[in-house]
Design an enzyme around this catalytic site. Sequence first.
Site, short mmCIF file in Angstrom:
data_model
loop_
_atom_site.label_atom_id
_atom_site.label_comp_id
_atom_site.label_asym_id
_atom_site.label_seq_id
_atom_site.Cartn_x
_atom_site.Cartn_y
_atom_site.Cartn_z
N GLU A 195 -8.71 16.85 -21.06
CA GLU A 195 -9.07 18.26 -21.06
C GLU A 195 -9.93 18.61 -22.28
O GLU A 195 -10.87 19.40 -22.18
CB GLU A 195 -7.82 19.13 -21.06
N THR A 232 -15.64 28.20 -17.61
CA THR A 232 -14.41 28.30 -18.38
C THR A 232 -14.66 28.77 -19.80
O THR A 232 -13.94 29.62 -20.34
CB THR A 232 -13.69 26.94 -18.39
#
Length: 329
Positions: free
Chosen positions: A147, A200
């Site tokens: 991530e 994001t």
Amino acid sequence: MNEIKLDKKVNFDNIKDKVRVFAPATVANMICGFDILGFAVNEPGDEVKMYRVAEPGVRIRSIAGDDGRLPLDADRNTVSACVKMLLSDLGVADTIGVEIELIKHMPIGSGLGSSSASTVAGLYAINALLGAPLTKEELMPYCVEGERLACGHGHADNVAPALMGGVTLIRGQEALDIVKLPVPGELYAGIVFPQVDVPTRDARQLIKDKVLLKDAVVQWGNIAGLIAGLFQNDYDLIGRSMQDVLIEPTRAILIPEFYEMKRIALECGALSFGISGSGPSVVAISRGADIARVATAKIKEHLSSKEIDSYQYVSAVNVEGPRLLDFDA
């Protein structure tokens, strides 16, 4: 990276020639639990096929379903980069060779943990190929590192449920502390992914650095109520608690028709409605599949009337996480 000292040895007699793995999409935040709650769903998800080869190293054979957006360079792709990291920590990077096929069954930038599903599938696959020397808990720091590579922020609200399955609470971020929570059997998610772009990083930049204490108290109460509702199998309490007064008011601005979609879902009988991850996907949390199906169908109809295309998924909570698939050679 949250370090785990690996004292495991790879038993070369247990190594497989090839494996095929599916890892699920996830709904991060679970509406009121920003960066600390998430759950896995049965669909969509991503798939990895992994092959043992004679030449040491990690290579990507192909990527399908990404419209050419993901790098084939093994050092830049999160799947292969995390596999390389794990092989190095196990001390077998110079002796093991693998090639990877990544099949994206879920859209990139959807708010459904696309990068997490790929990373989890890859790490679960290499562990399975090596004869499963590591536990899921030992794989978790590598998933979090994926991530970090993908979006610059190593949070676990997507990778934890994708790897562990079910509903997960990230109690601690620095010293990674993940708690699995109970899953009521009739809890369903009706997911709608509008075809609009909400990166994001942009969504995170809108979040305020400071919040009012009175709003924080409301949010703490909602998180505590949601967790209590999961333990007590109390759907009314779950619905009352899944309200976001901190993040949703800002992020909803980026999602066209958000409040109209919310009105439709609640009128259809959804327990709650909110943003999945950073969006633009939205989720209607329901008791039973029927309400979720009706809500997503009506939301799709509304979006179509506004000339917005969308994808829909209806799923129970996936309590398994990643799984091995039969290999269709």
